[in-house]
Design an enzyme around this catalytic site. Structure first.
Site, PDB file in Angstrom:
ATOM      1  N   PRO A   9     -28.611  65.573  -9.409  1.00  0.00           N
ATOM      2  CA  PRO A   9     -29.019  66.514  -8.377  1.00  0.00           C
ATOM      3  C   PRO A   9     -29.022  65.923  -6.974  1.00  0.00           C
ATOM      4  O   PRO A   9     -29.368  64.768  -6.761  1.00  0.00           O
ATOM      5  CB  PRO A   9     -30.430  66.936  -8.794  1.00  0.00           C
ATOM      6  CG  PRO A   9     -30.910  65.876  -9.709  1.00  0.00           C
ATOM      7  CD  PRO A   9     -29.693  65.321 -10.377  1.00  0.00           C
ATOM      8  N   ASN A  10     -28.599  66.765  -6.051  1.00  0.00           N
ATOM      9  CA  ASN A  10     -28.605  66.524  -4.612  1.00  0.00           C
ATOM     10  C   ASN A  10     -27.556  65.529  -4.133  1.00  0.00           C
ATOM     11  O   ASN A  10     -27.395  65.339  -2.930  1.00  0.00           O
ATOM     12  CB  ASN A  10     -30.002  66.114  -4.122  1.00  0.00           C
ATOM     13  CG  ASN A  10     -31.023  67.187  -4.411  1.00  0.00           C
ATOM     14  OD1 ASN A  10     -30.814  68.346  -4.097  1.00  0.00           O
ATOM     15  ND2 ASN A  10     -32.115  66.804  -5.053  1.00  0.00           N
ATOM     16  N   ARG A  17     -27.391  64.431   3.668  1.00  0.00           N
ATOM     17  CA  ARG A  17     -28.763  64.206   3.225  1.00  0.00           C
ATOM     18  C   ARG A  17     -29.243  62.805   3.597  1.00  0.00           C
ATOM     19  O   ARG A  17     -28.645  61.816   3.197  1.00  0.00           O
ATOM     20  CB  ARG A  17     -28.810  64.365   1.698  1.00  0.00           C
ATOM     21  CG  ARG A  17     -30.111  63.998   1.081  1.00  0.00           C
ATOM     22  CD  ARG A  17     -29.994  63.987  -0.440  1.00  0.00           C
ATOM     23  NE  ARG A  17     -31.266  63.605  -1.015  1.00  0.00           N
ATOM     24  CZ  ARG A  17     -31.404  63.027  -2.186  1.00  0.00           C
ATOM     25  NH1 ARG A  17     -30.342  62.757  -2.914  1.00  0.00           N
ATOM     26  NH2 ARG A  17     -32.585  62.704  -2.633  1.00  0.00           N
ATOM     27  N   TYR A  22     -28.868  57.189   2.447  1.00  0.00           N
ATOM     28  CA  TYR A  22     -27.674  57.389   1.635  1.00  0.00           C
ATOM     29  C   TYR A  22     -26.352  57.207   2.385  1.00  0.00           C
ATOM     30  O   TYR A  22     -25.287  57.288   1.779  1.00  0.00           O
ATOM     31  CB  TYR A  22     -27.709  58.787   1.001  1.00  0.00           C
ATOM     32  CG  TYR A  22     -28.898  58.968   0.083  1.00  0.00           C
ATOM     33  CD1 TYR A  22     -28.914  58.380  -1.173  1.00  0.00           C
ATOM     34  CD2 TYR A  22     -30.002  59.694   0.484  1.00  0.00           C
ATOM     35  CE1 TYR A  22     -30.003  58.524  -2.017  1.00  0.00           C
ATOM     36  CE2 TYR A  22     -31.099  59.844  -0.361  1.00  0.00           C
ATOM     37  CZ  TYR A  22     -31.097  59.257  -1.594  1.00  0.00           C
ATOM     38  OH  TYR A  22     -32.171  59.389  -2.421  1.00  0.00           O
ATOM     39  N   ASN A  71     -25.209  58.236 -12.162  1.00  0.00           N
ATOM     40  CA  ASN A  71     -26.305  58.287 -11.203  1.00  0.00           C
ATOM     41  C   ASN A  71     -27.007  59.613 -11.451  1.00  0.00           C
ATOM     42  O   ASN A  71     -26.596  60.643 -10.939  1.00  0.00           O
ATOM     43  CB  ASN A  71     -25.801  58.189  -9.766  1.00  0.00           C
ATOM     44  CG  ASN A  71     -26.937  58.143  -8.761  1.00  0.00           C
ATOM     45  OD1 ASN A  71     -28.068  58.463  -9.079  1.00  0.00           O
ATOM     46  ND2 ASN A  71     -26.623  57.767  -7.536  1.00  0.00           N
ATOM     47  N   ALA A  74     -32.744  61.960  -9.280  1.00  0.00           N
ATOM     48  CA  ALA A  74     -34.158  62.146  -9.603  1.00  0.00           C
ATOM     49  C   ALA A  74     -34.409  62.295 -11.105  1.00  0.00           C
ATOM     50  O   ALA A  74     -35.485  61.933 -11.594  1.00  0.00           O
ATOM     51  CB  ALA A  74     -34.713  63.347  -8.849  1.00  0.00           C
ATOM     52  N   GLU A  95     -25.752  52.490 -15.224  1.00  0.00           N
ATOM     53  CA  GLU A  95     -26.633  53.291 -14.373  1.00  0.00           C
ATOM     54  C   GLU A  95     -26.506  52.772 -12.945  1.00  0.00           C
ATOM     55  O   GLU A  95     -26.600  51.565 -12.711  1.00  0.00           O
ATOM     56  CB  GLU A  95     -28.074  53.150 -14.857  1.00  0.00           C
ATOM     57  CG  GLU A  95     -29.089  53.862 -14.003  1.00  0.00           C
ATOM     58  CD  GLU A  95     -30.529  53.620 -14.450  1.00  0.00           C
ATOM     59  OE1 GLU A  95     -31.430  54.002 -13.685  1.00  0.00           O
ATOM     60  OE2 GLU A  95     -30.756  53.050 -15.541  1.00  0.00           O
ATOM     61  N   HIS A  97     -27.551  53.441  -8.649  1.00  0.00           N
ATOM     62  CA  HIS A  97     -28.339  54.114  -7.616  1.00  0.00           C
ATOM     63  C   HIS A  97     -27.880  53.598  -6.263  1.00  0.00           C
ATOM     64  O   HIS A  97     -27.630  52.400  -6.103  1.00  0.00           O
ATOM     65  CB  HIS A  97     -29.835  53.868  -7.801  1.00  0.00           C
ATOM     66  CG  HIS A  97     -30.346  54.424  -9.085  1.00  0.00           C
ATOM     67  ND1 HIS A  97     -30.577  55.764  -9.269  1.00  0.00           N
ATOM     68  CD2 HIS A  97     -30.598  53.826 -10.265  1.00  0.00           C
ATOM     69  CE1 HIS A  97     -30.977  55.958 -10.514  1.00  0.00           C
ATOM     70  NE2 HIS A  97     -30.983  54.800 -11.139  1.00  0.00           N
ATOM     71  N   ARG A 104     -38.757  52.154  -2.890  1.00  0.00           N
ATOM     72  CA  ARG A 104     -39.148  53.531  -2.584  1.00  0.00           C
ATOM     73  C   ARG A 104     -40.426  53.894  -3.337  1.00  0.00           C
ATOM     74  O   ARG A 104     -41.146  53.027  -3.801  1.00  0.00           O
ATOM     75  CB  ARG A 104     -37.974  54.460  -2.917  1.00  0.00           C
ATOM     76  CG  ARG A 104     -36.740  54.080  -2.060  1.00  0.00           C
ATOM     77  CD  ARG A 104     -35.570  54.953  -2.291  1.00  0.00           C
ATOM     78  NE  ARG A 104     -35.863  56.320  -1.864  1.00  0.00           N
ATOM     79  CZ  ARG A 104     -35.119  57.359  -2.188  1.00  0.00           C
ATOM     80  NH1 ARG A 104     -34.050  57.213  -2.957  1.00  0.00           N
ATOM     81  NH2 ARG A 104     -35.427  58.566  -1.765  1.00  0.00           N
TER      82      ARG A 104
END
Length: 137
Positions: A9-10, A17, A22, A71, A74, A95, A97, A104
């Site tokens: 998502p996103n 964003r 990012y 990725n 969330a 995985e 990110h 964070r």
């Protein structure tokens, strides 16, 4: 070699964003650069904001591809279902990110994917995807 990048998502909003986290490059632009840089790899891409669609795609490619770069965004920190899908397949998963999730919010320090992933790459911006791709070579 068949590799798929699966984004959660996103991540369709990359380039717009939170560029301070990012970056300002869209994922489509980055993906085109990867395809040009690695022409010998059959690379594909899938993005969804919907958890079930991500699980369906992992199951669809999880016995046929040579690698998955995932990725889950969330959903990494909330989805037992995605973690279980990664555990259920035979294709190795890296995985990734873009940001350093450990710098964070605390809830981002847990991953339901990591225990079942071949490896984890975090915090190198979009370069995280290329590092994951190189790990399959």
């Amino acid at each position: 070699m068949r590799i798929i990048i699966i984004n959660g998502p996103n991540l369709n909003l990359l380039g717009k964003r939170e560029p301070e986290i990012y970056g300002s490059m869209t994922f489509d632009t980055f993906y085109e650069e990867l395809e040009k840089k690695y022409p010998s790899i059959s690379l594909s891409y899938f993005q969804s904001n919907i958890e079930g669609e991500l699980i369906d795609k992992i199951q669809e490619v999880g016995f046929a591809y040579d690698g998955i770069i995932l990725n889950a965004a969330a959903y990494t920190h909330t989805s037992v279902g995605i973690g279980d899908a990664v555990k259920a397949i035979s294709t190795p998963v890296i995985e990734v990110h873009i940001s350093n999730t450990f710098s964070r919010e605390t809830f981002r320090h847990q991953s339901f994917i990591s225990p079942n992933a071949k490896g984890i790459i975090i915090g190198f911006g979009l370069k995280s995807y290329e590092l994951a791709l190189q790990s399959f070579l």
